[in-house]
Scaffold this active site. Structure first.
Site, PDB file in Angstrom:
ATOM      1  N   GLY A  86      31.413 -23.815-117.373  1.00 28.69           N
ATOM      2  CA  GLY A  86      29.416 -24.555-118.025  1.00 28.69           C
ATOM      3  C   GLY A  86      28.500 -23.711-116.981  1.00 28.69           C
ATOM      4  N   GLY A  87      27.214 -24.227-116.769  1.00 24.84           N
ATOM      5  CA  GLY A  87      26.000 -24.356-116.592  1.00 24.84           C
ATOM      6  C   GLY A  87      26.621 -23.983-115.047  1.00 24.84           C
ATOM      7  CG  MET A  88      25.304 -26.323-113.045  1.00 25.75           C
ATOM      8  SD  MET A  88      25.238 -27.895-111.766  1.00 25.75           S
ATOM      9  CE  MET A  88      26.258 -29.127-112.378  1.00 25.75           C
ATOM     10  CB  ALA A  89      31.608 -25.151-111.625  1.00 27.99           C
ATOM     11  CB  THR A  90      34.261 -20.573-113.730  1.00 24.47           C
ATOM     12  OG1 THR A  90      32.984 -20.799-114.578  1.00 24.47           O
ATOM     13  CG2 THR A  90      35.793 -20.893-114.716  1.00 24.47           C
ATOM     14  CB  VAL A  91      37.531 -26.059-114.828  1.00 21.40           C
ATOM     15  CG1 VAL A  91      38.624 -26.379-114.304  1.00 21.40           C
ATOM     16  CG2 VAL A  91      36.781 -26.280-114.898  1.00 21.40           C
ATOM     17  CE  LYS A 106      32.902 -28.023-112.911  1.00 23.82           C
ATOM     18  NZ  LYS A 106      32.940 -29.276-113.611  1.00 23.82           N
ATOM     19  CG  ASP A 199      25.800 -33.801-115.510  1.00 24.04           C
ATOM     20  OD1 ASP A 199      24.633 -34.022-116.592  1.00 24.04           O
ATOM     21  OD2 ASP A 199      26.901 -33.134-114.984  1.00 24.04           O
TER      22      ASP A 199
END
Length: 277
Positions: A86-91, A106, A199
């Site tokens: 997403g816009g803040m992190a990768t899982v 994450k 959020d």
């Protein structure tokens, strides 16, 4: 929330449009792709696609694992694949070699990690890790590896609420209200401890054996505390257009529990109507 709500809503709309541009730009820097949605067939409406976070389950996109991260975590976590971003992190899906279990790891995007700072992020993550509730996804671990900031959660293979809505459009009223009740209970618990989520959205409602679990209390608490009021200026807005309260969208910093209540109401509306507020 007060007599000036109409004016504030109008201002929030303008801020939301700006945040959407920032969010899309941040996402493009990571993925080289525009927009969001799930791979494959979807029954999401145009408005749902417009407002939900540009994250996806990567069932039709192959992304190479960062070699530096894989090497730094070797022997502790074995990364196998990228499962979402997403816009803040990768899982990433990983295997916890110490406890012999699958986990979701994450990792903050590099630009966001640099802005937040390791010490402050990990300090706030430790505070958020104290949350213990049957409908809050626990934090197993956190740390820094080769410059990457990460935290570790249980791996839940069941479809998220976003995936369910992408498939069905809406939920039956009794199912939607059951989910709302469980999420509200989790929020009430966190609010009593002075922790806001900031959020709440379908992407952050996961399921374990059919029971709703609220995810990402850690990242919301840590980033908001470590970054202060100017997070949106970095291109990594905390919150998602369509679910943020007018106060949050307008940049207010002295938020209280009502901002999560607003987001939960927006979530409820989407489950029942199939549209984002």
């Amino acid at each position: 929330f007060d007599e000036n709500a109409a004016q504030r809503l109008a201002a929030a709309g303008r801020v939301r449009r700006e945040i959407m541009l920032l969010d899309g730009a941040a996402h493009r820097r990571v993925t080289g792709r525009v927009g969001g949605g799930l791979c494959g067939q979807s029954r999401e409406t145009e408005k749902q696609r417009q407002y939900h976070e540009p994250s996806r389950i990567l069932d039709c996109v192959s992304i190479q694992l960062p070699t530096e991260l894989v090497a730094a975590l070797a022997g502790r976590y074995d990364l196998s694949r990228t499962v979402g971003q997403g816009g803040m992190a990768t899982v990433y899906h990983a295997f916890d070699t110490r406890h012999q279990r699958d986990v979701a790891l994450k990792v903050l995007l590099p630009g966001l990690a640099a802005h937040v700072g390791a010490d402050r992020f990990l300090k706030e993550i430790r505070i958020a890790a104290r949350l213990t509730h049957p409908h809050i996804l626990p934090l197993y671990d956190s740390g820094e590896a080769a410059g990457f900031l990460y935290y570790v959660m249980p791996y839940l293979p069941e479809p998220s609420l976003r995936q369910r809505l992408a498939s069905t459009g809406t939920l039956e009223p009794h199912e939607a209200l059951t989910i709302v009740a469980r999420v509200a209970d989790a929020l009430t618990y966190a609010h009593r401890l002075g922790i806001l989520h900031r959020d709440i959205k379908p992407e952050n409602v996961l399921f374990a054996e059919g029971h709703p679990i609220v995810a990402d209390f850690g990242i919301a608490k840590a980033i908001s505390s470590a970054s202060g009021p100017n997070l949106t200026k970095t291109g990594f807005p905390l919150g998602t257009p369509g679910y943020m309260s007018p106060e949050q969208a307008g940049g207010m910093t002295d938020l209280d529990a009502r901002t999560d209540v607003y987001s939960l109401a927006a979530l409820t509306y989407e489950m029942l109507v199939g549209e984002v507020l």
